[in-house]
Every structure is written in structure tokens, then in C-alpha cells.
Design an enzyme around this catalytic site. Structure first.
Site, PDB file in Angstrom:
ATOM      1  N   LYS A  57       0.834  -1.216   0.000  1.00 29.79           N
ATOM      2  CA  LYS A  57       0.000   0.000   0.000  1.00 29.79           C
ATOM      3  C   LYS A  57       0.857   1.249   0.000  1.00 29.79           C
ATOM      4  CE  LYS A  57      -2.131  -0.219   3.755  1.00 29.79           C
ATOM      5  NZ  LYS A  57      -2.850  -0.174   4.987  1.00 29.79           N
ATOM      6  N   ARG A 132     -11.452   0.692  10.705  1.00 30.93           N
ATOM      7  CA  ARG A 132     -10.975  -0.661  11.021  1.00 30.93           C
ATOM      8  C   ARG A 132     -12.100  -1.556  11.517  1.00 30.93           C
ATOM      9  NH1 ARG A 132      -4.982   0.356  13.622  1.00 30.93           N
ATOM     10  NH2 ARG A 132      -4.072   0.965  11.652  1.00 30.93           N
ATOM     11  N   ARG A 171      14.284 -13.876   5.268  1.00 31.27           N
ATOM     12  CA  ARG A 171      15.135 -12.674   5.276  1.00 31.27           C
ATOM     13  C   ARG A 171      16.271 -12.795   6.304  1.00 31.27           C
ATOM     14  NH1 ARG A 171      11.894  -7.181   4.836  1.00 31.27           N
ATOM     15  NH2 ARG A 171      11.141  -7.776   6.883  1.00 31.27           N
ATOM     16  N   ARG A 204      16.589 -10.368  11.918  1.00 29.50           N
ATOM     17  CA  ARG A 204      16.084  -9.224  12.685  1.00 29.50           C
ATOM     18  C   ARG A 204      15.091  -9.736  13.724  1.00 29.50           C
ATOM     19  NH1 ARG A 204      14.255  -6.264   8.481  1.00 29.50           N
ATOM     20  NH2 ARG A 204      15.387  -4.509   7.741  1.00 29.50           N
ATOM     21  N   ARG A 215      -0.239 -11.083  13.890  1.00 27.85           N
ATOM     22  CA  ARG A 215      -0.663  -9.771  13.378  1.00 27.85           C
ATOM     23  C   ARG A 215      -1.631  -9.936  12.201  1.00 27.85           C
ATOM     24  NH1 ARG A 215       4.129  -5.908  11.884  1.00 27.85           N
ATOM     25  NH2 ARG A 215       2.481  -4.429  11.447  1.00 27.85           N
TER      26      ARG A 215
END
Length: 257
Positions: A57, A132, A171, A204, A215
Site C-alpha cells: 500500500k 478498522r 530474510r 532481525r 498480526r
């Protein structure tokens, strides 16, 4: 409600002095005049962008904003701006935040109502991160209806969860240089080792598949009812977001024709 951690207050906007105008090249001025004239002929559009974290987005929204002469409204930024400007809704939002409460929906919709009066919003807006929930969507619709307008399109950026999880899981980074690798899409020459220094690669902390999955679950639970609500009104355009940026752009263009 919406929780909004405090960030730095936005910079006050300054009107351009004539001295500053002298420094702008004629070319740049002509381009700006041309842009404004073109914007006057663009149809109004009120858009909502919906999509999970990492769906792209953020890449597309500046382009939509420029192409359609819209203002971009991110609720977190607007809340902080309203608090800093001490608008009536800003004062109410600050009281809520200081007492540790969520900022109520009517305050957020009030802040959106204040924001869309700005001249840069005269052709319409892109709302990002709101509504939301269905009650927020209903409240937003009621506010717009009073102004004789409505939400024109909801762009639903769809991307399979496993694609987002795969991006995160694969990653690896070389912390010292910031070089980043992906086991599938851009692997290091030697697995687990930085190409340049030969030092070991690390993950990370927030590149954590479990965190991302939770999430994403929360995102779908919360947003699906909002998509269903706008679908009933025939306002939703599905965007297949796991495609190259140019292809995603083309889908958006045809959805907004």
C-alpha cells in the site's frame, strides 16, 4: 477506538513568502500551475486503502495521490497534528491518550471531518488505516452523507499470508553493513554468510514468522467485516498485490476509471 502513541508534532505549514517565490524557477512554477489546472478537471474521489502489513500500500499510495490530486489521510498522523494544533477534537484526543484510554471513534471521525476541509483535499482523499471496524465505517459514511458525498472505492490489497510469511522467514541480514539477503529470492553465495565480509548473517528480531502470523490473524478478523460492509454497497475493488509494482498499478488504474 484507536490507540495513538505520541510522536513529534508535525511542522507548521508556512505560506510561501514572495522572497521564497523568487527562488523558484519559472519552469517549476509553470509545472505547478499546469498541475493545478489539470487537477481542476479531475473527478472527485474518496478512497479507502485496506491491506495487511507488507502488502505494498505504501508504495502505491503516493502515486494514487498524485494521479488523482487527492490528499492522503493517515489517522495516526492526523491525530498527532490535531493534538499539536489544539483543535477541539485534538484536545479531547489528548485527554483520552493521557488517561490511557483509546481515542473514541467519534473523535477520529471528527478529526477526519476537520482534515477534509483543507484545500488539498478538495478533489477528495485517500484514507489509510481507517475504518478498522464496521461501527467506524458506519460513522464515516454518516459524516460524508451529511456533506452529500460518499466513499467511492475501497481498494482491498490482497496477498496470501504465506507469501508475507515467506518474505519474512527467508530474510537474513548482515547487521554491520545493513546488506539483506533472502534464502529464496536473493540468497548469499554461501548459505548463512555475508558475500563481502564472510561474516555470519543474522535475523532481525521483528522478522519473526509467529509474530507476523498473529498480526495477520488479527488483521483479517478485524478487517473482513469492513470489507463485507463495503462489498454490500458494491464499492470494493480487489487488488492482487503479490505482483510486480507496475502490474499492481495497472489494476488500481482500471479500478479507479
Amino acid at each position: 477506538g484507536l490507540y495513538c502513541p505520541q510522536g513529534p508534532p508535525p511542522r507548521p505549514s508556512r505560506t510561501m513568502s514572495s522572497a521564497a517565490l523568487h527562488e523558484v524557477s519559472t519552469d517549476a512554477l509553470m509545472r505547478e500551475i499546469q498541475r493545478r489546472l489539470e487537477c481542476q478537471n479531475k473527478p472527485d474521489k474518496r478512497l479507502i486503502l485496506v491491506g495487511p502489513p507488507g502488502c505494498g500500500k505504501g508504495t502505491q499510495s503516493p502515486k494514487i495521490k498524485a494521479d488523482h490530486c487527492l490528499c492522503h489521510l493517515a489517522t495516526g498522523d492526523m491525530l498527532r497534528a490535531a493534538v499539536a494544533a489544539k483543535t477541539p477534537n485534538g484536545v479531547r484526543a489528548k485527554q483520552a491518550m493521557e488517561s490511557g484510554a483509546l481515542v473514541s471513534d467519534d473523535i477520529v471521525v471528527g478529526i477526519i471531518e476537520e482534515a477534509i476541509k483543507q484545500t488539498e483535499c478538495r478533489n477528495g482523499f485517500i484514507l489509510d488505516g481507517f475504518p478498522r471496524t464496521v461501527p467506524q465505517a458506519v460513522m464515516l459514511d454518516e459524516m460524508l452523507k451529511k456533506k452529500g458525498v460518499s466513499v467511492d472505492k475501497v481498494l482491498d490489497f490482497q496477498i496470501p499470508d504465506e507469501v508475507l510469511v515467506e518474505r519474512i522467514e527467508g530474510r537474513w541480514i548482515h547487521a554491520a553493513s545493513g546488506r539483506s539477503y533472502h534464502t529464496k529470492f536473493s540468497p548469499p553465495k554461501v548459505p548463512g554468510v555475508d558475500d563481502v565480509t564472510g561474516e555470519p548473517l543474522t535475523k532481525r528480531k521483528d522478522d519473526n514468522a509467529a509474530t507476523l502470523k498473529s498480526r495477520l490473524d488479527a488483521f483479517h478478523q478485524q478487517t473482513q467485516p469492513v470489507i463485507d460492509y463495503y462489498n454490500k454497497a458494491g464499492r470494493v475493488a480487489n487488488i492482487t498485490a503479490n505482483k510486480p509494482a507496475k502490474e499492481v498499478e495497472a489494476q488500481i488504474d482500471s479500478a479507479l476509471k
